[in-house]
Design a protein around this motif. Structure first.
Motif, short mmCIF file in Angstrom:
data_model
loop_
_atom_site.label_atom_id
_atom_site.label_comp_id
_atom_site.label_asym_id
_atom_site.label_seq_id
_atom_site.Cartn_x
_atom_site.Cartn_y
_atom_site.Cartn_z
N ILE A 262 1.29 -0.82 0.05
CA ILE A 262 -0.30 -0.10 -0.06
C ILE A 262 1.14 1.19 0.20
N ASP A 264 1.30 5.56 -1.51
CA ASP A 264 0.83 6.83 -2.60
C ASP A 264 1.48 7.24 -3.91
N CYS A 278 -2.51 1.95 -4.61
CA CYS A 278 -2.18 3.15 -4.49
C CYS A 278 -3.79 3.85 -4.07
N LEU A 279 -3.17 5.13 -2.32
CA LEU A 279 -3.99 5.13 -2.24
C LEU A 279 -4.66 6.71 -3.18
N MET A 286 -6.45 10.17 -0.05
CA MET A 286 -5.66 8.93 0.68
C MET A 286 -6.64 8.85 1.68
N ASN A 289 -9.50 6.46 0.53
CA ASN A 289 -9.62 5.23 0.10
C ASN A 289 -8.91 3.71 1.09
N LEU A 290 -8.26 4.81 2.47
CA LEU A 290 -7.78 4.23 3.25
C LEU A 290 -8.24 2.85 4.22
N GLU A 293 -9.42 0.22 1.60
CA GLU A 293 -7.80 -1.17 0.71
C GLU A 293 -7.46 -1.82 1.45
N VAL A 319 -4.36 11.55 8.32
CA VAL A 319 -4.25 10.00 7.05
C VAL A 319 -3.00 9.52 7.55
N LEU A 323 -3.46 5.45 9.46
CA LEU A 323 -1.83 4.30 9.12
C LEU A 323 -1.58 4.19 10.09
#
Ligand code: AMP
Ligand code: MG
Length: 333
Positions: A262, A264, A278-279, A286, A289-290, A293, A319, A323
């Motif tokens: 994972i 960017d 890809c975020l 991002m 999508n985080l 994903e 983000v 993460l």
């Protein structure tokens, strides 16, 4: 057992009847899906904790319709909070005030403050208007799992445990709301999100940021917990360490482990023909999508190798907070 219904007159009627009976209902917001219950009803609020397996010292946010008069719930709204509310609400900003003690004490886990949010999602607004009550709601996932950004994500975690999921599509925001303490002289960010510290500062001139110290008393109790974790092994690397990330991928793939990267848009340049998600390139993209994903990753892989986008400013602070927590490290914030 659990129904997924689009937001219509009929489903809202059903949702209202469940809420009035003291049951829970999952509903969409612009950040993530919430698991809601009548904030005045202690038995109903306690069901949220039971269903999620949520620690009972992690307080809930009360969601209200945009026309709801919050003076029924809280005291002492400072001038800066009024400016922020005008500028950012309805929207992904939760504001913590001194509680009037009118909702169940189970909502704030006994704290003398109350977190209030006015979501902008049309489905959320319709639900809150139809029910006509303040709704206590955390994210509609099993505690410590990745938060849900679609009705299907909610179903995957809570199927059979709740009666109804109102389906309002995929959440556009993607990470939980910014939590802002509005009980002091200046606002203080307790949890970063799509309304960044910088945006608050620009609007009212000053904004603090609360940093939780290991073992200390948390002003936002949720901070103490590992959150948002996918159910597979996850390893995170800085962009500058991308060679280490690729070496881990190759070594594990060689052993037959199914691995996915994972990253960017910057990290993507290095992955070659390895499997990756890809975020995106913009912080908002991002954030959106985080979680989907991370959920797709845990469903399809045994190991997620995360190449960190690395920036901690503005919306990226939110983000990176999620993460980092997903990768098992307790984030400083
Ligand atoms: P969740 O609904 O799962 O996104 O979690 C709600 C977040 O809001 C958690 O991090 C809580 O610690 C925080 N929160 C809720 N109520 C309060 C409060 N009264 N004071 C400080 N933080 C709060
Ligand atoms: Mg949550």
């Amino acid at each position: 057992m659990t129904k997924i219904l689009p937001v219509t007159e009929d489903s809202l009627k059903e949702a209202k009847s469940l809420i009035l009976k003291g049951e829970t209902v999952a509903f969409p917001t612009e950040t993530v899906y919430g698991l809601g219950a009548n904030a005045y009803n202690t038995v109903a609020v306690n069901k949220i904790f039971e269903i999620k397996g949520r620690p009972n010292d992690n307080p809930l946010i009360v969601h209200v319709h945009k026309d709801f008069d919050i003076s029924a719930l809280v005291d002492g709204v400072p001038g800066y909070a009024k400016i922020l509310a005008k500028k950012f609400l309805p929207g992904p900003l939760t504001m913590v005030y001194k509680s009037k003690g009118t909702v169940s004490s189970a909502v704030s886990c006994g704290l003398d403050t109350l977190a209030v949010r006015i979501p902008s999602h049309e489905g959320a607004q319709r639900f809150l208007k139809y029910v006509g009550l303040p709704i206590a709601a955390p994210s509609a996932n099993i505690s410590k799992h990745v938060s849900p950004t679609s009705a299907e994500h909610v179903l995957a975690d809570l199927n059979g445990k709740i009666d109804l999921i109102l389906d309002g599509g995929v959440c556009s925001g993607g990470i939980e709301s910014t939590v802002l303490d509005c009980t002091g002289e200046i606002p203080v960010v307790l949890r970063s999100g799509l309304i960044s510290r910088e945006m608050v500062e620009e609007a009212v001139g000053a904004c603090g940021e609360y940093v939780y110290k290991e073992g200390g008393v948390a002003r936002s109790p949720g901070m103490r917990y590992k959150h948002y974790a996918p159910r597979c092994r996850t390893e995170m690397f800085e962009l500058s360490e991308y060679k280490k990330a690729l070496a881990l991928y190759d070594a594990e793939a060689e052993k037959g482990v199914s691995v996915c990267i994972i990253c960017d848009a910057d990290g993507k340049k290095f992955v070659g023909d390895r499997k990756y998600m890809c975020l995106g390139s913009k912080p908002e993209e991002m954030a959106a999508n985080l979680y989907s994903e991370l959920r797709e990753g845990e469903n399809t892989c045994e190991l997620l190798v995360v190449i960190s986008p690395g920036e901690h400013k503005g919306v990226m602070a939110g983000v990176m907070n999620r993460l980092t927590k997903a990768c098992g490290k307790r984030y400083e914030n």
